[in-house]
Write an enzyme that holds these catalytic residues in place. Sequence first.
Site, PDB file in Angstrom:
ATOM      1  N   ASP A  99      -6.051  13.057   7.128  1.00 31.59           N
ATOM      2  CA  ASP A  99      -6.652  12.950   6.074  1.00 31.59           C
ATOM      3  C   ASP A  99      -8.091  12.163   6.266  1.00 31.59           C
ATOM      4  O   ASP A  99      -8.585  12.197   5.099  1.00 31.59           O
ATOM      5  CB  ASP A  99      -5.701  11.799   5.008  1.00 31.59           C
TER       6      ASP A  99
ATOM      7  N   ASP B  19      -8.789   5.464   2.725  1.00 32.26           N
ATOM      8  CA  ASP B  19      -8.961   6.215   1.612  1.00 32.26           C
ATOM      9  C   ASP B  19      -9.680   5.761   0.393  1.00 32.26           C
ATOM     10  O   ASP B  19     -10.081   6.359  -0.491  1.00 32.26           O
ATOM     11  CB  ASP B  19      -7.394   6.032   0.729  1.00 32.26           C
TER      12      ASP B  19
HETATM   13  N1  GLY Z   1      -2.818  10.290   1.814  1.00 33.38           N
HETATM   14  C1  GLY Z   1      -3.416  11.422   2.047  1.00 33.38           C
HETATM   15  C2  GLY Z   1      -2.206  12.420   1.377  1.00 33.38           C
HETATM   16  O1  GLY Z   1      -1.325  12.285   1.149  1.00 33.38           O
HETATM   17  O2  GLY Z   1      -2.422  13.627   1.457  1.00 33.38           O
END
Ligand code: GLY
Length: 406
Positions: free
Chosen positions: A174, A111
């Site tokens: 993601d 992230d």
């Molecule tokens: N961590 C990415 C999401 O919750 O979409």
Amino acid sequence: MSAAASLSESQCAAFARVLDLLAERMAADEAALGDAFPYVTGPSGAWKTMPATRSAGYGPNGWDHGNWFCGFWIGLLLAAHVHSGDAALLGAARRRLDLIRPRAEDPNTHDIGFIFQSSAIPACHITGTRAYAELALRAAERLRARAVRTKAGSYVAAWGPLDDPRGRASSAIDTMANLPLLYWAAAETGDASFRDLGAAHARMTAGAFVRPDRSTYHAVEYDPESGVKRRGFTFQGAADESCWPRGQAWAIKGFAASAEADADAGFFALAEGLGRYFLARLDAGLVPYWDFDDPAIPAAPRDSSAAAIAASGFLDLARLSPDPARAAEWDARGLALLDALVRDYLVTEEDHRGILKHGCYSKPQGEGVDSAVLFGDFYFIEALVKLLHPGRFAPERPRRSSGRVA
Ligand code: GLY
């Protein structure tokens, strides 16, 4: 083709009103929040907050994403500044960039892409301040250091440090939407290793996450030596074999970005296929339930953030498509989702903070369900800024003229 070309006057006016609302709300909330960063709204409509420094990690209850939202808040301050010209909003963004600076050294999470591509890259683009590019580059190096080189190719590990076997084997859909940080770093430095890792990750994701019908798994566990997929599963969706709409939307964004960076026609075709799957699963309201396959539907929450991210991805496909008719089609699809969000999901109550209602952060973990969620607000606003202030928020790179076809 520019999506902006097909905006009607009433859309322009409606989208401008949303950006006016954003500027008002950012100024008010920024004055009230101190150093805390908001992430979702609670049942009262007030923001829940956490410090920028909270990293991700494995705890007694499994994986904790930590604060992967903080860059989005800065991105929203910058977008509000671009729209309104309010210098105080830019000042607030600069102050908060100092607060997130230590996270550029964070080795725990993919992230890091979300955090810095939404903040430092637009900050550099808007202000020309070189230090923000240096900060984003530091973060890009950290993201590149998450590469796991296997016999079958390379992927960017998602969750946890690489010396933790769980972290090393983990991959999440993601990650596709974190790749733009790598692609930006490649363009910024001329170092192709950033782009090559992004493209390698996208190729492994295409093979391991995408089902024959073009739906996606949320997560995959790989054998980190061979690169063979051990299993597909979910962490934030309804079931291992369900399709989690936000993950599908992250994949649309990420494969579109990969097509732009790598000129791989296979990535573009896949992004379109993922987009068509997303559209086919929508009902008339155009905002999906939190999981396309929740057995409780219609008694299930929606996730407005998935629609916002997909809309932004559709506008990217419109810009990238070599075929004017298909570009116009993606443009129209993106605008239809944005119109639906403006019509039915805009926050109107003073005591409900945020911009979009009815987002869903994580239903299995009971966090941010039926809430404003910061990433939903960010991608909604990013789409509107692309339309109303093209080229002002973030760099738009020209397409590479030559490339491979997958
Ligand atoms: N961590 C990415 C999401 O919750 O979409």
